[in-house]
Design a protein around this motif. Sequence first.
Motif, PDB file in Angstrom:
ATOM      1  N   ASP A  87       0.879  -1.170   0.000  1.00 35.32           N
ATOM      2  CA  ASP A  87       0.000   0.000   0.000  1.00 35.32           C
ATOM      3  C   ASP A  87       0.920   1.225   0.000  1.00 35.32           C
ATOM      4  O   ASP A  87       1.376   1.677   1.060  1.00 35.32           O
ATOM      5  CB  ASP A  87      -0.893   0.027   1.245  1.00 35.32           C
TER       6      ASP A  87
ATOM      7  N   ALA B  99      -1.992  -1.170  -3.698  1.00 27.64           N
ATOM      8  CA  ALA B  99      -2.855  -0.017  -3.448  1.00 27.64           C
ATOM      9  C   ALA B  99      -2.008   1.225  -3.251  1.00 27.64           C
ATOM     10  O   ALA B  99      -0.784   1.152  -3.125  1.00 27.64           O
ATOM     11  CB  ALA B  99      -3.709  -0.264  -2.188  1.00 27.64           C
TER      12      ALA B  99
ATOM     13  N   CYS C 293      -2.314   4.567  -0.460  1.00 24.21           N
ATOM     14  CA  CYS C 293      -3.008   4.956   0.768  1.00 24.21           C
ATOM     15  C   CYS C 293      -2.814   6.451   0.968  1.00 24.21           C
ATOM     16  O   CYS C 293      -1.677   6.918   1.110  1.00 24.21           O
ATOM     17  CB  CYS C 293      -2.481   4.162   1.959  1.00 24.21           C
TER      18      CYS C 293
ATOM     19  N   ARG D 170      -5.699  -0.539  -5.881  1.00 29.47           N
ATOM     20  CA  ARG D 170      -6.786  -0.116  -5.000  1.00 29.47           C
ATOM     21  C   ARG D 170      -6.468   1.246  -4.382  1.00 29.47           C
ATOM     22  O   ARG D 170      -5.300   1.635  -4.277  1.00 29.47           O
ATOM     23  CB  ARG D 170      -7.021  -1.154  -3.900  1.00 29.47           C
TER      24      ARG D 170
ATOM     25  N   ASP E 195     -11.539   2.120  -2.079  1.00 31.33           N
ATOM     26  CA  ASP E 195     -11.721   0.668  -2.027  1.00 31.33           C
ATOM     27  C   ASP E 195     -11.457   0.105  -0.637  1.00 31.33           C
ATOM     28  O   ASP E 195     -11.989  -0.945  -0.287  1.00 31.33           O
ATOM     29  CB  ASP E 195     -10.758  -0.024  -3.001  1.00 31.33           C
ATOM     30  N   ASP E 196     -10.574   0.765   0.118  1.00 31.14           N
ATOM     31  CA  ASP E 196     -10.176   0.312   1.449  1.00 31.14           C
ATOM     32  C   ASP E 196     -10.334   1.479   2.419  1.00 31.14           C
ATOM     33  O   ASP E 196      -9.904   2.599   2.117  1.00 31.14           O
ATOM     34  CB  ASP E 196      -8.703  -0.118   1.491  1.00 31.14           C
TER      35      ASP E 196
ATOM     36  N   ARG F 299      -0.801  -6.790   3.548  1.00 29.32           N
ATOM     37  CA  ARG F 299      -0.318  -5.566   2.907  1.00 29.32           C
ATOM     38  C   ARG F 299       0.796  -4.959   3.750  1.00 29.32           C
ATOM     39  O   ARG F 299       0.794  -5.084   4.980  1.00 29.32           O
ATOM     40  CB  ARG F 299      -1.433  -4.514   2.782  1.00 29.32           C
TER      41      ARG F 299
END
Length: 256
Positions: free
Chosen positions: A18, A47, A49, A69, A99-100, A230
Motif C-alpha cells: 500500500d 494499493a 493509501c 486499490r 476501495d479500502d 499488505r
Amino acid sequence: MNNQELRAVASRALSLLDLTNLKDDCTPDQIVTLCARAQSAFGPTAAICIWPRFVMQARTLLGPDSPIRIATVVNFPSGGMKTEDVLAETRDAVADGADDIDLVIPYRALAKGDAQAVTDMVSAVKGACGPAILKTILETGELKDISLIRRASDLSIAAGADFIKTSTGKVGVNATLEAADIMLQAIRDSRRKVGFKPAGGISTVADAGHYLRLADTIMGEDWVMPSTFRFGASGLLDDILAVLSGAQSPTVASGY
C-alpha cells in the motif's frame, strides 16, 4: 539473503504494498506522482493509501479499471473522533471511490478499559463501508502491552474488520515484529479470513522479508497474498525497485 532471495522478496513485497503518502502537507501534485509510481515497471503495487481529500483525484487518475486499490484513512491519526463524524468520513470516502478504509480504533479508550468503544466503532464503520474493505489500525506502539494488543486484535476481528493493521506511522513506535506476532496469532486463532497490515518504519526489502517469514510461519506459506497481507509504507518502494533493477539498495528512513 543472497541476491536471488532478495529479488524474490522484493517482487513479493511489491504486489503487497500500500504505497502511502499521509504527510500533513501532501499536495495534489504529489498524488499525481504517487499514482504514477504505483504503476511501476516491475508491476503495480496493491494499493495507494492517501488522505480522504485526495480520493476523488486518485480515482480519476487511476481510472475505474485499475488493479491498484485506493485506500484512505478515517478517525486518523488520533482515534478520538465521534462515531457519527467517522461514519460521515467513511461514507464520503467510499462515494469518492475508496476501495479500502483504514480506521484508527479508539485505542486510548481501550487502554482505559473501554472495550465497548472499539466494538461499537468498528461495527458501525464496517456497516458504512459498503463494498470497501475495512482495515482497523490498532496503534500498537501506543498500546504497548501484549495483552492490550491481543485484545484490540480480537475485538476488531469480532466486530467485522477485514484486516488488522499495526500503526498510523504518526507515533514514536510503529510496526514491530513483536506486535506482528501477536496480531497474526489472533488472526490464526479466530479462524476467520482476516488480513494483516504492518505499517510504519518498514523501509527495506530485508525488513519486509522478516514480516513475510513471520506470516509464513504462523499462517502457512500459501496464506500471504494481497487479499490477506499488505505493507503500509512510503520508502519501501524505493528499495524494492533498487533490488529488482539490480541497483544498490538505498536505506530510507521514514515514519511510513
